[in-house]
Design a protein around this motif. Structure first.
Motif, short mmCIF file in Angstrom:
data_model
loop_
_atom_site.label_atom_id
_atom_site.label_comp_id
_atom_site.label_asym_id
_atom_site.label_seq_id
_atom_site.Cartn_x
_atom_site.Cartn_y
_atom_site.Cartn_z
N LYS A 69 8.15 -2.87 -7.88
CA LYS A 69 7.90 -2.92 -6.58
C LYS A 69 7.84 -1.60 -5.81
O LYS A 69 7.13 -1.43 -4.88
CB LYS A 69 9.32 -3.78 -6.15
N GLU A 70 8.49 -0.56 -6.38
CA GLU A 70 8.33 0.73 -5.75
C GLU A 70 6.84 1.10 -5.86
O GLU A 70 6.18 1.84 -5.06
CB GLU A 70 9.10 1.93 -6.63
N GLY A 71 6.13 1.11 -7.08
CA GLY A 71 5.00 1.17 -7.17
C GLY A 71 3.79 0.54 -6.03
O GLY A 71 3.09 1.23 -5.73
N ALA A 72 4.08 -0.84 -6.02
CA ALA A 72 3.34 -1.51 -4.92
C ALA A 72 3.58 -1.08 -3.74
O ALA A 72 2.56 -0.85 -2.89
CB ALA A 72 3.59 -3.17 -5.10
N GLU A 73 4.78 -0.66 -3.28
CA GLU A 73 5.13 -0.16 -2.04
C GLU A 73 4.33 1.49 -2.01
O GLU A 73 4.01 1.73 -0.85
CB GLU A 73 6.55 0.33 -1.74
N LEU A 74 4.62 2.13 -2.83
CA LEU A 74 3.45 3.51 -2.89
C LEU A 74 2.11 3.07 -2.66
O LEU A 74 1.49 3.86 -2.07
CB LEU A 74 3.89 4.28 -4.23
N ALA A 75 1.51 2.17 -3.35
CA ALA A 75 0.07 1.89 -3.39
C ALA A 75 -0.36 1.45 -1.99
O ALA A 75 -1.25 2.02 -1.19
CB ALA A 75 -0.08 0.80 -4.27
N THR A 76 0.65 0.81 -1.08
CA THR A 76 0.35 0.32 0.00
C THR A 76 0.58 1.20 1.10
O THR A 76 -0.39 1.64 1.77
CB THR A 76 1.41 -0.87 0.45
N ALA A 77 1.68 2.15 0.80
CA ALA A 77 1.79 3.27 1.76
C ALA A 77 0.53 4.45 1.70
O ALA A 77 0.33 5.22 2.37
CB ALA A 77 3.03 4.13 1.44
N SER A 78 -0.11 4.39 0.43
CA SER A 78 -1.22 5.25 0.03
C SER A 78 -2.58 4.82 0.53
O SER A 78 -3.58 5.55 0.53
CB SER A 78 -1.30 5.67 -1.41
N GLY A 79 -2.46 3.55 1.07
CA GLY A 79 -3.72 2.94 1.77
C GLY A 79 -4.30 1.75 1.31
O GLY A 79 -5.32 1.45 1.62
N LEU A 80 -3.88 1.50 0.00
CA LEU A 80 -4.50 0.36 -0.67
C LEU A 80 -4.03 -1.01 -0.10
O LEU A 80 -2.75 -1.14 0.34
CB LEU A 80 -4.04 0.23 -2.18
#
Length: 148
Positions: A69-80
């Motif tokens: 979940k943390e990885g998904a949040e990072l991906a979303t915050a990074s613009g994905l």
């Protein structure tokens, strides 16, 4: 084009997500965290002491879910966009689980950092990213560590 990004919470796996967000513009994105159940660890490392391994399998699964979940949040915050996540138990080896999930998803690309949290084991047994690169039958992007 589905992109599978292996994520274990390490600095290298974070760099892999950030690199993908900066240089790839496709979706959907699946963030994958692989965790090893106790019985798998005992089978792989029978000489490991009780201090290294515990019977907290539920805790490991929950931690893997939090990492994914943390990885998904990072991906979303990074613009994905169109980002989902999965935590999958490893029944044989982490690299094989990554390759198997990529096959299941028919991922167009696997993205991983060059080193994860495996530490000493990766030095002794070879890195997960190296095994993924040599066994996946699809394009694989290995992102090197970020220079400080």
């Amino acid at each position: 084009m589905t992109i599978l990004i292996a994520y274990d919470g390490s600095a290298d796996s974070r760099a892999a997500i950030e690199f993908a967000a900066k240089h790839l513009s496709a979706g959907p994105i699946v963030i994958l965290t692989v965790w090893e159940p106790l019985l798998v660890q005992l089978r792989k490392y029978p000489l490991a002491g009780a201090g290294v391994l515990s019977d907290a399998a539920d805790d490991w699964q929950a931690e893997a879910e939090r990492n994914a979940k943390e990885g998904a949040e990072l991906a979303t915050a990074s613009g994905l966009s169109d980002v989902s996540y999965r935590a999958v138990a490893d029944n044989e080896s982490i690299w094989k689980t990554i390759v198997d999930v990529a096959d299941e998803l028919d991922a167009s690309l696997i993205v991983t950092g060059s080193r994860g949290l495996a530490g000493v084991r990766s030095v002794l047994l070879g890195s997960v990213s190296n095994h993924v690169l040599h066994h996946a039958h699809r394009p694989t992007l290995i992102v090197p560590p970020v220079k400080a």
